[in-house]
Design an enzyme around this catalytic site. Structure first.
Site, short mmCIF file in Angstrom:
data_model
loop_
_atom_site.label_atom_id
_atom_site.label_comp_id
_atom_site.label_asym_id
_atom_site.label_seq_id
_atom_site.Cartn_x
_atom_site.Cartn_y
_atom_site.Cartn_z
N SER A 57 0.81 -1.22 0.00
CA SER A 57 0.00 0.00 0.00
C SER A 57 0.84 1.27 0.00
O SER A 57 0.37 2.32 -0.44
CB SER A 57 -0.94 0.01 1.21
OG SER A 57 -0.20 -0.15 2.41
N HIS A 282 -0.09 6.38 6.28
CA HIS A 282 0.40 6.19 4.92
C HIS A 282 0.76 7.54 4.30
O HIS A 282 0.25 8.58 4.72
CB HIS A 282 -0.65 5.50 4.05
CG HIS A 282 -0.69 4.01 4.23
ND1 HIS A 282 -1.16 3.42 5.38
CD2 HIS A 282 -0.34 2.99 3.40
CE1 HIS A 282 -1.09 2.11 5.25
NE2 HIS A 282 -0.59 1.82 4.06
#
Length: 306
Positions: A57, A282
C-alpha cells in the site's frame, strides 16, 4: 497461578537473544559495507523504458486521487506513476496492491494476479517495495495504540514485544529478509537485464523520538522504539538489496520532518485520522511525490529524457 520456568527455558531465551544480536550485526555490517553486488547501471545513455512496479500500500497509494483500482487501492498519482511519467516510459505496469506481503508476489490477491507475473524477459526496470506487511505494520500500530493507555509516559508496547526475553519485531524483520531476497532473485530470473530497485519506507514518526499523543496514540517512550524498528526494517531492505544486485532508494531521509505528527500543511504521512486523502499511517500525495523524486534521483533523472 505463577508460571514456573521449565529447565533450560532461561538458557533458550539467552540463546535466542544472542542469535538475534549476531544476525543483527551481520545485517548492519552488510548494510554499511556491502558494495560488491551493486546493480548493473544504464549504459550508453539508453533509457529504461519498460517499467514494472511491485509493492504494497505504500506503493499503491490508497485513497489518493485518482483511484484506478478499487481492489488494490491503487492511485495514478503514486510514486511509480509519477516516475513513469517523468521518465516517459514506453511501457508501464503497476501491480502494487494494498495489504500485499511477499507471498502475493507469487499468489493472487483478489482481482490482482501474482505480482511477479508482470515481470517479463524484456522488462528494463523493476521497483520493489515490500516487507512492511510481512513484519506486521498494521497489527503493530493497533497493538501499540491499544496498550498506550496502560502507561502513557512509558513504553508498554516495547515491553509487550520484548516479553519473551528478546525483541519480537527485530526477529520478524530478520525472518523477512530471506523472503525479500527470494523476490529479488525471482525478478532477476524473469528479467535478467532489468535494473532492480528496492524502495525503502518513509519516515512515519518523529525522527527525534518525540511523540504526539493523542493524534498518534502511542505511549511516549514507544515513539523512539517504533522509530528504531522502522529503521531496522529499512536497514534490512538495504542489505538485502546489496546482496541481490539491486539498488536501494532511501525514502526515510527525504521525509524526515514531515511525519504523521506534524501539522497538516507540513506532513507527508497522514496520522491515524487523516486530514488529506490517504490511508491512516500512509503517505499522502506529497509523500508519494517525494518518494518519486528519491527514486528518480537514484535512477538518474536524465536517463528517461533522451
Amino acid at each position: 497461578m505463577m508460571h514456573r520456568k521449565r529447565p533450560g527455558e532461561a538458557v533458550s531465551r539467552r540463546r535466542t537473544a544472542i542469535t538475534l544480536a549476531a544476525l543483527s550485526t551481520c545485517v548492519l555490517t552488510v548494510g554499511l559495507t556491502g558494495t560488491a553486488s551493486a546493480a548493473p547501471r544504464e549504459t550508453h545513455g539508453t533509457p529504461r523504458s519498460t517499467y514494472v512496479a511491485l509493492g504494497d500500500s505504500y506503493t499503491s497509494g490508497p485513497l489518493i486521487p485518482t483511484q484506478v483500482d478499487a481492489n488494490c487501492a491503487r492511485s495514478d498519482h503514486n510514486y511509480p506513476s509519477i516516475t513513469a511519467r517523468e521518465r516517459h516510459a514506453t511501457s508501464f505496469t503497476d501491480v502494487s496492491c494494498g495489504g500485499a506481503t511477499t507471498a502475493e508476489m507469487w499468489q493472487a490477491q483478489g482481482t490482482n494476479g501474482p505480482q511477479l507475473d508482470s515481470v517479463k524477459s524484456g522488462t528494463d526496470l523493476v521497483t520493489v517495495q515490500i516487507g512492511g506487511n510481512d513484519v506486521g505494520f498494521g497489527s503493530i500500530i493497533s497493538t501499540c495504540a491499544g496498550l498506550s493507555a496502560k502507561d502513557l509516559a512509558g513504553n508498554p508496547c516495547q515491553q509487550y514485544y520484548r516479553a519473551a526475553g528478546y525483541d519480537q519485531l527485530s526477529l520478524k524483520i530478520l525472518q523477512t529478509a530471506p523472503k525479500v531476497a527470494r523476490v529479488l532473485r525471482e525478478v532477476h530470473n524473469k528479467a535478467p537485464h532489468a535494473r532492480v530497485v528496492v524502495v525503502g519506507y518513509p519516515d512515519l514518526l518523529p525522527d527525534d523520538g518525540t511523540g504526539c499523543y493523542p493524534d498518534v496514540p502511542f505511549a511516549a517512550k514507544d515513539f523512539p522504539y517504533l522509530r528504531d524498528t522502522e529503521k531496522r526494517l529499512n536497514l534490512m531492505l538495504r542489505a538485502v538489496a546489496l546482496l541481490n544486485r539491486a539498488d536501494y532508494v532511501d525514502t526515510y531521509g527525504p521525509t524526515v520532518g514531515h511525519d504523521m505528527c506534524k501539522a497538516p500543511a507540513d506532513r507527508w504521512i497522514e496520522p491515524l485520522r487523516p486530514a488529506a486523502p490517504a490511508a491512516p499511517a500512509h503517505p499522502n500525495a506529497k509523500g508519494e511525490e517525494v518518494m518519486a523524486q528519491a527514486l528518480l534521483k537514484t535512477l538518474g533523472r536524465g536517463a528517461g529524457h533522451h
